[in-house]
Scaffold this active site. Structure first.
Site, PDB file in Angstrom:
ATOM      1  N   HIS A 255       0.864  -1.117   0.022  1.00  6.78           N
ATOM      2  CA  HIS A 255       0.042   0.028  -0.082  1.00  6.78           C
ATOM      3  C   HIS A 255       0.785   1.136   0.064  1.00  6.78           C
ATOM      4  O   HIS A 255       2.088   1.236   0.781  1.00  6.78           O
ATOM      5  CB  HIS A 255      -1.068   0.112   1.124  1.00  6.78           C
ATOM      6  CG  HIS A 255      -2.109   0.918   1.220  1.00  6.78           C
ATOM      7  ND1 HIS A 255      -1.883   2.268   1.435  1.00  6.78           N
ATOM      8  CD2 HIS A 255      -3.071   0.765   0.567  1.00  6.78           C
ATOM      9  CE1 HIS A 255      -3.187   2.849   0.825  1.00  6.78           C
ATOM     10  NE2 HIS A 255      -3.923   1.825   0.591  1.00  6.78           N
TER      11      HIS A 255
ATOM     12  N   ASP B 116      -8.080  -5.242  -0.400  1.00  8.54           N
ATOM     13  CA  ASP B 116      -8.539  -6.003  -1.389  1.00  8.54           C
ATOM     14  C   ASP B 116      -8.301  -7.560  -0.925  1.00  8.54           C
ATOM     15  O   ASP B 116      -8.873  -8.575  -1.822  1.00  8.54           O
ATOM     16  CB  ASP B 116      -8.071  -5.669  -2.692  1.00  8.54           C
ATOM     17  CG  ASP B 116      -8.440  -4.384  -3.274  1.00  8.54           C
ATOM     18  OD1 ASP B 116      -9.467  -4.333  -3.203  1.00  8.54           O
ATOM     19  OD2 ASP B 116      -7.604  -3.540  -3.948  1.00  8.54           O
TER      20      ASP B 116
HETATM   21  N1  ACO Z   1       3.987  -7.633  -4.799  1.00  8.39           N
HETATM   22  C1  ACO Z   1       5.209  -7.630  -4.724  1.00  8.39           C
HETATM   23  N2  ACO Z   1       5.788  -6.569  -4.578  1.00  8.39           N
HETATM   24  C2  ACO Z   1       5.404  -5.384  -4.323  1.00  8.39           C
HETATM   25  C3  ACO Z   1       3.988  -5.416  -4.032  1.00  8.39           C
HETATM   26  C4  ACO Z   1       3.180  -6.661  -4.346  1.00  8.39           C
HETATM   27  N3  ACO Z   1       1.882  -6.735  -4.264  1.00  8.39           N
HETATM   28  N4  ACO Z   1       3.683  -4.157  -3.802  1.00  8.39           N
HETATM   29  C5  ACO Z   1       4.760  -3.671  -3.867  1.00  8.39           C
HETATM   30  N5  ACO Z   1       5.829  -4.292  -4.098  1.00  8.39           N
HETATM   31  C6  ACO Z   1       7.392  -3.941  -4.285  1.00  8.39           C
HETATM   32  C7  ACO Z   1       7.657  -3.318  -5.578  1.00  8.39           C
HETATM   33  O1  ACO Z   1       7.912  -4.042  -6.447  1.00  8.39           O
HETATM   34  C8  ACO Z   1       8.774  -2.393  -5.066  1.00  8.39           C
HETATM   35  O2  ACO Z   1       9.815  -3.073  -5.176  1.00  8.39           O
HETATM   36  P1  ACO Z   1      11.036  -2.523  -5.468  1.00  8.39           P
HETATM   37  O3  ACO Z   1      11.395  -1.151  -4.664  1.00  8.39           O
HETATM   38  O4  ACO Z   1      12.197  -3.415  -5.271  1.00  8.39           O
HETATM   39  O5  ACO Z   1      11.087  -2.204  -7.153  1.00  8.39           O
HETATM   40  C9  ACO Z   1       8.306  -1.728  -3.907  1.00  8.39           C
HETATM   41  O6  ACO Z   1       7.460  -2.778  -3.238  1.00  8.39           O
HETATM   42  C10 ACO Z   1       7.260  -0.493  -3.925  1.00  8.39           C
HETATM   43  O7  ACO Z   1       6.249  -0.863  -4.682  1.00  8.39           O
HETATM   44  P2  ACO Z   1       5.651   0.471  -5.594  1.00  8.39           P
HETATM   45  O8  ACO Z   1       4.867  -0.499  -6.670  1.00  8.39           O
HETATM   46  O9  ACO Z   1       6.644   1.341  -6.091  1.00  8.39           O
HETATM   47  O10 ACO Z   1       4.790   1.034  -4.493  1.00  8.39           O
HETATM   48  P3  ACO Z   1       3.448   1.884  -4.611  1.00  8.39           P
HETATM   49  O11 ACO Z   1       3.450   2.851  -3.383  1.00  8.39           O
HETATM   50  O12 ACO Z   1       3.783   2.751  -5.982  1.00  8.39           O
HETATM   51  O13 ACO Z   1       2.209   1.091  -4.943  1.00  8.39           O
HETATM   52  C11 ACO Z   1       0.358  -0.408  -4.945  1.00  8.39           C
HETATM   53  C12 ACO Z   1       1.437   0.711  -4.343  1.00  8.39           C
HETATM   54  C13 ACO Z   1       0.125  -0.008  -6.211  1.00  8.39           C
HETATM   55  C14 ACO Z   1      -0.629  -1.026  -3.936  1.00  8.39           C
HETATM   56  C15 ACO Z   1       1.334  -1.766  -4.765  1.00  8.39           C
HETATM   57  O14 ACO Z   1       1.817  -2.117  -3.649  1.00  8.39           O
HETATM   58  C16 ACO Z   1       0.832  -3.058  -5.740  1.00  8.39           C
HETATM   59  O15 ACO Z   1       0.944  -2.964  -6.888  1.00  8.39           O
HETATM   60  N6  ACO Z   1       0.100  -3.874  -5.051  1.00  8.39           N
HETATM   61  C17 ACO Z   1      -0.520  -4.799  -5.798  1.00  8.39           C
HETATM   62  C18 ACO Z   1      -1.904  -4.493  -6.377  1.00  8.39           C
HETATM   63  C19 ACO Z   1      -3.046  -4.087  -5.308  1.00  8.39           C
HETATM   64  O16 ACO Z   1      -3.116  -5.029  -4.187  1.00  8.39           O
HETATM   65  N7  ACO Z   1      -3.555  -3.231  -5.268  1.00  8.39           N
HETATM   66  C20 ACO Z   1      -4.803  -2.699  -4.418  1.00  8.39           C
HETATM   67  C21 ACO Z   1      -4.331  -1.455  -3.543  1.00  8.39           C
HETATM   68  S1  ACO Z   1      -5.541  -1.248  -2.267  1.00  8.39           S
HETATM   69  C22 ACO Z   1      -6.432  -0.378  -3.317  1.00  8.39           C
HETATM   70  O17 ACO Z   1      -6.284   0.443  -4.181  1.00  8.39           O
HETATM   71  C23 ACO Z   1      -7.708  -0.566  -2.793  1.00  8.39           C
END
Ligand code: ACO
Length: 373
Positions: free
Chosen positions: A259, A310
């Site tokens: 998140h 989620d």
């Molecule tokens: N699985 C694996 N790795 C992850 C995940 C995940 N679900 N989420 C974040 N990471 C990792 C990224 O790969 C990144 O790693 P790195 O620094 O080595 O490249 C680091 O954690 C930061 O991730 P970002 O995507 O840059 O974080 P951001 O704050 O932009 O994204 C998000 C947040 C979109 C929720 C992300 O965690 C994600 O894509 N999760 C999966 C999709 C999801 O569950 N979305 C629902 C969110 S809740 C909602 O909207 C209602």
């Protein structure tokens, strides 16, 4: 010349709001100052929508009035009625909702006003109509009639009745109602931001909600709950750890984890995990719940990430008998209360939202006529 942008606007404060607040380090969420742990399981979705849209938890009289407004407001307009069958045949659920809300705008008696009283009436109508749109869409694509909503029942009870075709138990209604409360608002999430950007041009509430629905659809936002269920359905029950590690090793994200704001457990996930466990036990087949727990442990061990709203919502909806491709539409049923409240708030104290950008393209290029390129 603009400053360097924060990628994805992380940590940028984009608006002031009195609607909800998150303490991402402590894992706390508040709606208008009330802790989500105090609201969940004690306050109905209708009370929560009133809190967000009208500013206060309602008295019994106010709740009765608001409830009556919702019952009146859920009648679909002629343009929606004329087109819903064809839309259900041709569009996927979130695409259909985007279209249907747009059509609903045409028949809304307050469509041309952004005044506070008109906006509040539209907010109630949109909140009332969203579950009906989902149910009617599902019935149309399934070639059956949705049962008529019962004016004596809550939004949660009517939705389960209309989607599953059977009378839900009291506990199922309570659990689903709690899900709606937990998803109602969440500060400057992507879909709410989209709604506010649209509203800030002094466009109308229906247009802002169409923008929000299109934004919620994506798998990085509301679309994640459907993807969680698809993942659970795809991997073998005894192969969770292996599947998670393989996906992480391949650089894939595990849906339902991580998140932007929470650095610890999402407080909504705490409730959803417990409701998933309860429903799983009651169902007599807790496989998906057990897989989810294992997935949570592995993702935390491998990446230090926590489940977001989620993740356990997926199995809760599954155990309640909701089809997987309607999980994100269910999210929209709840979030409609928050989106509309944000549009009201934006219009009440508006300034165009127009950020700057950092230019990274080429410069000082020499124009040449088309035949010389
Ligand atoms: N699985 C694996 N790795 C992850 C995940 C995940 N679900 N989420 C974040 N990471 C990792 C990224 O790969 C990144 O790693 P790195 O620094 O080595 O490249 C680091 O954690 C930061 O991730 P970002 O995507 O840059 O974080 P951001 O704050 O932009 O994204 C998000 C947040 C979109 C929720 C992300 O965690 C994600 O894509 N999760 C999966 C999709 C999801 O569950 N979305 C629902 C969110 S809740 C909602 O909207 C209602």
């Amino acid at each position: 010349m603009a400053d360097k942008p924060t990628k994805g606007l992380a940590d940028v404060v984009a608006a002031s709001t009195a609607l909800s607040d998150i303490d991402g380090r402590a894992g706390r969420l508040f709606y208008r100052g009330y802790d989500i742990h105090d609201l969940a399981g004690r306050t109905s979705f209708e009370e929560t929508a009133h809190l967000l849209q009208c500013g206060t938890l309602p008295t019994r009289t106010q709740l009765a009035e608001y409830g009556a407004e919702l019952v009146r407001g859920r009648v679909l307009g002629p343009l929606v009625e004329a087109n819903i069958a064809e839309i259900a045949e041709r569009q996927a659920p979130m695409e259909a909702l985007r279209t249907l809300v747009s059509l609903a705008g045409a028949d809304d008696p307050d469509k041309d006003s952004n005044a506070l009283d008109a906006n509040r009436r539209k907010a109630a109508r949109l909140t009332a109509q969203q579950p009906i749109l989902v149910a009617r869409y599902h019935a149309a694509r399934s070639g059956r009639q949705a049962p008529e909503p019962d004016p004596e029942l809550s939004i949660a009870a009517n939705f389960l009745l209309q989607i599953t075709g059977r009378t839900p138990s009291e506990r199922e209604i309570e659990i689903f109602d709690t899900c709606l409360v937990l998803h109602a608002d969440h500060t400057m999430n992507a879909s709410t931001f989209a709604a506010r950007v649209c509203a800030a041009t002094l466009s109308d509430m229906h247009s802002a909600i169409v923008a929000a629905i299109g934004t919620l659809k994506g798998p990085l936002h509301g679309g994640a709950n459907e993807q969680v269920m698809r993942t659970l359905e795809t991997i073998p029950p005894d192969g969770v750890a292996r599947a998670v590690r393989e996906r992480l090793a391949a650089g894939q994200k595990i849906m339902g984890f991580g998140h932007r704001v929470y650095k610890t457990e999402d407080p909504r996930a705490t409730h959803l995990r417990e409701m998933s466990r309860e429903l799983a036990e009651a169902s007599g087949d807790a496989t998906y719940y057990r897989m989810s727990k294992e997935m949570e442990e592995v993702v935390h061990a491998e990446k230090g990430l926590y489940p977001n709203v989620d993740f356990y919502a997926a199995t809760v909806y599954h155990y309640l008998g909701i089809p997987t491709d309607l999980f994100t539409p269910v999210f929209s049923v709840s979030r409609m209360s928050g989106w509309t409240a944000h549009v009201i708030e934006q219009h009440a104290d508006n300034r165009l939202i127009r950020p700057d950008s950092e230019y990274v393209g080429e410069s000082d290029r020499k124009w040449v006529p088309i035949d010389e390129r």
